[in-house]
Motif scaffolding. Structure first.
Motif: not given
Length: 340
Positions: A184-194
């Motif tokens: 949200h703050l730094f526009k970094i695409p992140t993908t978490g995998l459970r």
């Protein structure tokens, strides 16, 4: 791409590095090789990737694989606030695959500090490096344990996960919240995998698959918790890594274009298997019936897990599908070979 894989001497990190190398990517593996379980197994995995044990034992030293010029390794703690940024600056990674973590639900009752150091401080350092060195995509490991006391089956990423029942689970949920903040703050695409109960050859010695096999082979009773009334969405290692690599190689462009930079997926077999049926498969492959010591449920354990993978199918056309019979046989065959 040039990819940093943390936890590269670990079970999932080793397989992920191997697949990425074979697909032609340049991989830098990072691991601190801690003694949570047998370090000889970790060094053996690195040896499969062409890294000599002596070189892998040196902190802050990049060692090149003899087998693959596309793989190098550094022994480093994620908590090292000085060395980690230097690594990012020197290597110029395109994407990061963060699989390093202090694992284990029960161990978090004994050594909570290690979970804060690795899973919180270490993950924050990864996020800061992604922010400061223009990383295009961060893919990171979360866990099915975040669902905690959730009663709705199968588990969906739309479910509330505010009730973890182990510190390990709490740190993994914290990782998701931290990633959301940085997206949200730094526009970094992140993908978490459970990940859901990963098993297979080269697996961790603290996991049920390994513990049961090892005990049966050595004529010892196995510990069956909750008197066998447990179910798990057992997911074969190749299925897990197949999903990880697909997401690394093909970030969802539509999602990023819509500024939907944060996402979490379940990776599981979409099937809940009874613990006693799982044990039966091991007995079949070892041609030995286990002596079972029935025990109450352990603190931090949940009775049942089951992954809803609809989002993974929709966004990536991907679904794990390896059967328990195939996966258990593959592990037992490896175990017999590795331990002779």
């Amino acid at each position: 791409m040039k990819i940093l894989v943390t936890g590269a001497a670990g079970f999932i990190g080793f397989y992920t590095s191997k697949v990425l190398i074979n697909k032609g990517h340049t991989v830098v593996g990072l691991d601190n090789i801690n003694d949570y379980y047998d370090i000889n197994l970790k060094y053996a995995r690195l040896n499969e990737l062409g890294i000599d044990r002596d070189n892998a034992s040196i902190f802050n030293n990049i060692s090149k694989s003899k087998k693959e010029v596309t793989f190098s390794f550094i022994r480093l703690n994620l908590e090292d606030r000085e060395a980690l940024p230097k690594l990012f600056k020197g290597e110029n990674f395109d994407v990061v695959c963060n699989l390093a973590a202090q694992a284990g639900v029960r161990y978090s009752l004994e050594n909570p500090e290690s979970y804060v150091d690795s899973n919180l401080v270490g993950f924050l350092n990864i996020l800061e490096c992604c922010r400061n060195f223009s990383i295009k995509h961060l893919v990171y490991a979360s866990s099915s344990s975040v669902y905690g006391l959730n009663k709705k089956i199968p588990f969906s990423t739309d479910d509330n996960v505010d009730h973890p029942i182990s510190l390990y689970a709490a740190t993994k949920k914290s990782n998701e919240l931290m990633a959301h903040t940085y997206s949200h703050l730094f526009k970094i695409p992140t993908t978490g995998l459970r990940f859901f109960t990963v098993y297979g050859p080269w697996g961790r010695p603290d996991m049920a698959m390994f513990l049961f096999t090892d005990a049966i082979v050595n004529n010892k009773p196995i510990k069956v918790f909750n008197y066998g009334k447990m179910e798990r969405d057992f997911t074969y290692i190749d299925d897990i890594v197949g999903g990880v690599v697909r997401i690394l190689e093909h970030p969802n462009k539509e999602r990023i274009e819509q500024n939907d930079l944060y996402k979490v997926y379940n990776i599981g077999n979409n099937n809940s298997v009874k613990l006693l049926d799982f044990i039966k498969e091991i007995e079949i492959n070892l041609e030995t019936e286990a002596e079972k010591n029935m025990l109450p449920i352990q603190p931090g354990d949940v009775e049942r897990t089951w992954a809803n993978v609809d989002d993974l199918i929709h966004d990536y056309d991907y679904k794990p599908n390896t059967s328990i019979s195939h996966g258990v046989k593959a592990f037992v065959d490896w175990y017999k070979t590795y331990y002779k």
